[in-house]
Design a protein around this motif. Sequence first.
Motif, mmCIF file in Angstrom:
data_model
loop_
_atom_site.group_PDB
_atom_site.id
_atom_site.type_symbol
_atom_site.label_atom_id
_atom_site.label_comp_id
_atom_site.label_asym_id
_atom_site.label_seq_id
_atom_site.Cartn_x
_atom_site.Cartn_y
_atom_site.Cartn_z
ATOM 1 N N TRP A 191 0.833 -1.214 0.000
ATOM 2 C CA TRP A 191 0.000 0.000 0.000
ATOM 3 C C TRP A 191 0.864 1.260 0.000
ATOM 4 N N LEU A 192 1.893 1.243 0.841
ATOM 5 C CA LEU A 192 2.762 2.412 0.980
ATOM 6 C C LEU A 192 3.552 2.681 -0.295
ATOM 7 N N VAL A 193 4.052 1.621 -0.906
ATOM 8 C CA VAL A 193 4.801 1.760 -2.158
ATOM 9 C C VAL A 193 3.899 2.332 -3.253
ATOM 10 N N ARG A 194 2.717 1.769 -3.375
ATOM 11 C CA ARG A 194 1.789 2.205 -4.426
ATOM 12 C C ARG A 194 1.377 3.668 -4.231
ATOM 13 N N ALA A 195 1.062 4.039 -3.000
ATOM 14 C CA ALA A 195 0.631 5.411 -2.731
ATOM 15 C C ALA A 195 1.760 6.403 -2.972
ATOM 16 N N THR A 196 2.967 6.040 -2.570
ATOM 17 C CA THR A 196 4.114 6.927 -2.771
ATOM 18 C C THR A 196 4.408 7.104 -4.253
ATOM 19 N N GLY A 197 4.359 6.016 -4.995
ATOM 20 C CA GLY A 197 4.602 6.111 -6.426
ATOM 21 C C GLY A 197 3.597 7.004 -7.116
ATOM 22 N N SER A 198 2.325 6.852 -6.753
ATOM 23 C CA SER A 198 1.277 7.663 -7.362
ATOM 24 C C SER A 198 1.436 9.138 -7.026
ATOM 25 N N ALA A 199 1.789 9.421 -5.781
ATOM 26 C CA ALA A 199 1.893 10.807 -5.337
ATOM 27 C C ALA A 199 3.129 11.515 -5.870
ATOM 28 N N HIS A 200 4.202 10.751 -6.094
ATOM 29 C CA HIS A 200 5.490 11.383 -6.425
ATOM 30 C C HIS A 200 6.034 10.987 -7.796
ATOM 31 N N GLY A 201 5.229 10.346 -8.615
ATOM 32 C CA GLY A 201 5.666 10.046 -9.974
ATOM 33 C C GLY A 201 6.741 8.988 -10.063
ATOM 34 N N VAL A 202 6.676 7.985 -9.200
ATOM 35 C CA VAL A 202 7.633 6.882 -9.221
ATOM 36 C C VAL A 202 6.931 5.640 -9.771
ATOM 37 N N ALA A 203 7.506 4.994 -10.760
ATOM 38 C CA ALA A 203 6.968 3.733 -11.258
ATOM 39 C C ALA A 203 7.310 2.637 -10.243
#
Length: 328
Positions: free
Chosen positions: A150-162
């Motif tokens: 969950w944390l990885v997915r949310a961070t990627g979405s918020a900060h433009g990380v694949a």
Amino acid sequence: MTWLITGGAGFIGAHVVRAMREAGEAVAVYDDLSTGDRSRLPGDVPFVRGTTLDGAHLRRTMEELSVRGVVHLAAKKQVAESVARPLHYYRENVEGLRTLLDASVDGGVRAFLFSSSAAVYGMPHVKLVTEDTPCAPMNPYGETKLAGEWLVRATGSAHGVATASMRYFNVAGTAEPELADTGVFNLVPMVFEKLTQGAAPVVFGDDYDTADGTCVRDFIHVEDIASAHLAAARALVDRAPGTDLTVNIGRGEGVSVREMIDLIGEVTGYGADATPVSAARRAGDPARVVASADRIRDALGWSARHDVREMVASAWAGWCRLHPEARR
């Protein structure tokens, strides 16, 4: 592009380092060596000793090594220990991941690969576990892995990380004896240990609703785990910022505990000495957990290459290197 592999000196991590390096990827390793062994790593691979809880050290490392991608494997992973020490597991696995993600965002990382686990599914009552099977982890270890996704997915979405999360099943085997797993926590090394001691292997429960009454699992060679991580890492480079991929890593074939023990007896030369004795079921052991590997094949063009015999034979070679008295 340099990939920072956390936990890269561990059993699975060293295989991921090997696969990515042989494929021409620039890699560096970050490991606290609490369970890892630096001798598993080639001498020319940059190595930094540190914990993922140290944000300042991670930021310095990423800047000095020009890191733009992260493969995160560092974690505590023993189920029983997680039950006894849940605060420790949440601190190491969740807070450690949060700290690493924070440093990654600050450092301009654009690809983040998270090593998850089939433990996120708990006890699924399905023939094949797909990535859409509801997640219901049964212990703090599995909970930390699901929270990590969950944390990885949310961070990627918020900060433009694949991002990608890799849910792998029952790992066995080794690419070479020097990289073998030194722990005795999974079925294959547990049987090896019993045979080496002159004792019978133990089957925990022989009355499950399966063909031979023992649990059925999806065993996957550690080399296949490593090649899947390589395929995912390369795919992330070309994926749009903020996108996420979650996949199982398995063979899609079930092998019962009794079948695996019989094969171990055959491969090791112990034969009838490998005949198991039965003990009571362990709490929380599902009868069958076998992966569907369709999504990873369709998304990454990846499929497992090694069969169960190869897993056992390679693992036995690694065990005998550490325990030469075991060979027959």
